[in-house]
Design a protein around this motif. Structure first.
Motif, PDB file in Angstrom:
ATOM      1  N   ALA A 203       0.848  -1.188   0.000  1.00 27.66           N
ATOM      2  CA  ALA A 203       0.000   0.000   0.000  1.00 27.66           C
ATOM      3  C   ALA A 203       0.888   1.244   0.000  1.00 27.66           C
ATOM      4  N   VAL A 204       0.453   2.257  -0.710  1.00 25.91           N
ATOM      5  CA  VAL A 204       1.186   3.515  -0.789  1.00 25.91           C
ATOM      6  C   VAL A 204       0.288   4.609  -0.219  1.00 25.91           C
ATOM      7  N   SER A 205       0.850   5.453   0.620  1.00 26.28           N
ATOM      8  CA  SER A 205       0.049   6.534   1.187  1.00 26.28           C
ATOM      9  C   SER A 205      -0.357   7.512   0.091  1.00 26.28           C
ATOM     10  N   HIS A 206      -1.426   8.232   0.347  1.00 24.57           N
ATOM     11  CA  HIS A 206      -1.895   9.237  -0.622  1.00 24.57           C
ATOM     12  C   HIS A 206      -0.786  10.257  -0.882  1.00 24.57           C
ATOM     13  N   HIS A 207      -0.132  10.699   0.180  1.00 23.93           N
ATOM     14  CA  HIS A 207       0.933  11.700   0.048  1.00 23.93           C
ATOM     15  C   HIS A 207       2.074  11.175  -0.823  1.00 23.93           C
ATOM     16  N   ASP A 208       2.493   9.941  -0.594  1.00 25.52           N
ATOM     17  CA  ASP A 208       3.576   9.365  -1.394  1.00 25.52           C
ATOM     18  C   ASP A 208       3.172   9.222  -2.857  1.00 25.52           C
ATOM     19  N   ALA A 209       1.925   8.832  -3.089  1.00 29.32           N
ATOM     20  CA  ALA A 209       1.428   8.711  -4.472  1.00 29.32           C
ATOM     21  C   ALA A 209       1.377  10.074  -5.140  1.00 29.32           C
ATOM     22  N   GLU A 210       0.965  11.084  -4.384  1.00 24.26           N
ATOM     23  CA  GLU A 210       0.913  12.449  -4.906  1.00 24.26           C
ATOM     24  C   GLU A 210       2.312  12.940  -5.290  1.00 24.26           C
ATOM     25  N   LEU A 211       3.280  12.699  -4.423  1.00 19.92           N
ATOM     26  CA  LEU A 211       4.662  13.101  -4.711  1.00 19.92           C
ATOM     27  C   LEU A 211       5.177  12.409  -5.968  1.00 19.92           C
ATOM     28  N   ALA A 212       4.896  11.115  -6.094  1.00 19.12           N
ATOM     29  CA  ALA A 212       5.347  10.363  -7.268  1.00 19.12           C
ATOM     30  C   ALA A 212       4.713  10.908  -8.541  1.00 19.12           C
ATOM     31  N   GLU A 213       3.438  11.246  -8.480  1.00 15.50           N
ATOM     32  CA  GLU A 213       2.756  11.788  -9.663  1.00 15.50           C
ATOM     33  C   GLU A 213       3.324  13.151 -10.053  1.00 15.50           C
ATOM     34  N   LEU A 214       3.587  13.995  -9.070  1.00 19.59           N
ATOM     35  CA  LEU A 214       4.152  15.318  -9.354  1.00 19.59           C
ATOM     36  C   LEU A 214       5.553  15.198  -9.947  1.00 19.59           C
ATOM     37  N   ARG A 215       6.351  14.249  -9.440  1.00 13.35           N
ATOM     38  CA  ARG A 215       7.700  14.014  -9.971  1.00 13.35           C
ATOM     39  C   ARG A 215       7.661  13.488 -11.395  1.00 13.35           C
ATOM     40  N   ALA A 216       6.697  12.614 -11.671  1.00  9.12           N
ATOM     41  CA  ALA A 216       6.637  11.924 -12.957  1.00  9.12           C
ATOM     42  C   ALA A 216       6.208  12.825 -14.104  1.00  9.12           C
ATOM     43  N   ASP A 217       5.411  13.850 -13.813  1.00  5.04           N
ATOM     44  CA  ASP A 217       4.876  14.689 -14.882  1.00  5.04           C
ATOM     45  C   ASP A 217       4.930  16.150 -14.461  1.00  5.04           C
ATOM     46  N   ARG A 218       5.906  16.852 -15.007  1.00  4.18           N
ATOM     47  CA  ARG A 218       6.120  18.254 -14.635  1.00  4.18           C
ATOM     48  C   ARG A 218       4.882  19.105 -14.905  1.00  4.18           C
ATOM     49  N   GLN A 219       4.169  18.833 -15.991  1.00  5.79           N
ATOM     50  CA  GLN A 219       2.981  19.630 -16.310  1.00  5.79           C
ATOM     51  C   GLN A 219       1.895  19.429 -15.260  1.00  5.79           C
ATOM     52  N   VAL A 220       1.791  18.235 -14.716  1.00  7.70           N
ATOM     53  CA  VAL A 220       0.842  17.989 -13.628  1.00  7.70           C
ATOM     54  C   VAL A 220       1.228  18.847 -12.421  1.00  7.70           C
ATOM     55  N   ALA A 221       2.513  18.922 -12.126  1.00 10.38           N
ATOM     56  CA  ALA A 221       2.983  19.740 -11.010  1.00 10.38           C
ATOM     57  C   ALA A 221       2.652  21.214 -11.239  1.00 10.38           C
ATOM     58  N   VAL A 222       2.844  21.684 -12.454  1.00 10.51           N
ATOM     59  CA  VAL A 222       2.547  23.084 -12.776  1.00 10.51           C
ATOM     60  C   VAL A 222       1.061  23.375 -12.613  1.00 10.51           C
ATOM     61  N   GLU A 223       0.212  22.518 -13.164  1.00 13.34           N
ATOM     62  CA  GLU A 223      -1.232  22.737 -13.071  1.00 13.34           C
ATOM     63  C   GLU A 223      -1.726  22.602 -11.630  1.00 13.34           C
ATOM     64  N   TYR A 224      -1.166  21.662 -10.892  1.00 18.70           N
ATOM     65  CA  TYR A 224      -1.500  21.469  -9.470  1.00 18.70           C
ATOM     66  C   TYR A 224      -1.197  22.749  -8.693  1.00 18.70           C
ATOM     67  N   LEU A 225      -0.020  23.291  -8.923  1.00 18.63           N
ATOM     68  CA  LEU A 225       0.389  24.490  -8.208  1.00 18.63           C
ATOM     69  C   LEU A 225      -0.408  25.703  -8.656  1.00 18.63           C
TER      70      LEU A 225
ATOM     71  N   GLU B 138       8.690  19.180  -1.837  1.00 17.10           N
ATOM     72  CA  GLU B 138       9.015  17.814  -1.402  1.00 17.10           C
ATOM     73  C   GLU B 138       9.242  16.908  -2.599  1.00 17.10           C
ATOM     74  N   ALA B 139       8.413  17.056  -3.621  1.00 20.54           N
ATOM     75  CA  ALA B 139       8.517  16.205  -4.808  1.00 20.54           C
ATOM     76  C   ALA B 139       9.794  16.480  -5.597  1.00 20.54           C
ATOM     77  N   TYR B 140      10.259  17.709  -5.578  1.00 17.28           N
ATOM     78  CA  TYR B 140      11.431  18.088  -6.372  1.00 17.28           C
ATOM     79  C   TYR B 140      12.645  18.354  -5.501  1.00 17.28           C
ATOM     80  N   GLY B 141      13.017  17.372  -4.715  1.00 16.78           N
ATOM     81  CA  GLY B 141      14.257  17.464  -3.968  1.00 16.78           C
ATOM     82  C   GLY B 141      14.136  17.325  -2.464  1.00 16.78           C
ATOM     83  N   GLY B 142      12.960  17.560  -1.931  1.00 18.67           N
ATOM     84  CA  GLY B 142      12.785  17.509  -0.481  1.00 18.67           C
ATOM     85  C   GLY B 142      12.975  18.880   0.127  1.00 18.67           C
ATOM     86  N   LEU B 143      12.334  19.122   1.258  1.00 22.93           N
ATOM     87  CA  LEU B 143      12.373  20.458   1.865  1.00 22.93           C
ATOM     88  C   LEU B 143      13.772  20.869   2.303  1.00 22.93           C
TER      89      LEU B 143
END
Length: 109
Positions: A7-29, A54-59
């Protein structure tokens, strides 16, 4: 209650999705940053920027590269944070983004 294997936490899945697709990160933000206009909902925009950091390097790494302390970054990007423009610009630059301005949809002509 049993734990699910793999099982993967929602937060971990969110981080992975943001890392995997830069455009998703841009639209999310972009969507989350609209909340900064509402004083009662500013936390959403700050927490979204924190999640992208967090997704792009960690705090810790983002804070170091942005030239601010990790503790200051945690405070600035907390639900009650009030980051300076300098901090916002530094964090955005560190994660490969920049601040932009666009016309409000309901702005007066």
């Amino acid at each position: 209650m049993s734990k699910l294997k793999n099982a993967v936490s929602h937060h971990d899945a969110e981080l992975a999705e943001l890392r995997a697709d830069r455009q998703v990160a841009v639209e999310y933000l972009k969507a989350a940053m609209e909340s900064l206009d509402d004083p009662n909902d500013r936390a959403a925009g700050l927490l979204a920027l924190r999640t992208v950091a967090e997704a792009y390097g960690g705090l810790g790494a983002v804070a170091h590269e942005a030239g601010i302390s990790r503790e200051a970054l945690y405070r600035a990007l907390s639900p009650k944070g009030n980051p300076t423009l300098k901090t916002l610009l530094a964090v955005l630059k560190t994660v490969g983004l920049r601040l932009s301005v666009e016309s409000e949809k309901h702005a007066h002509a």
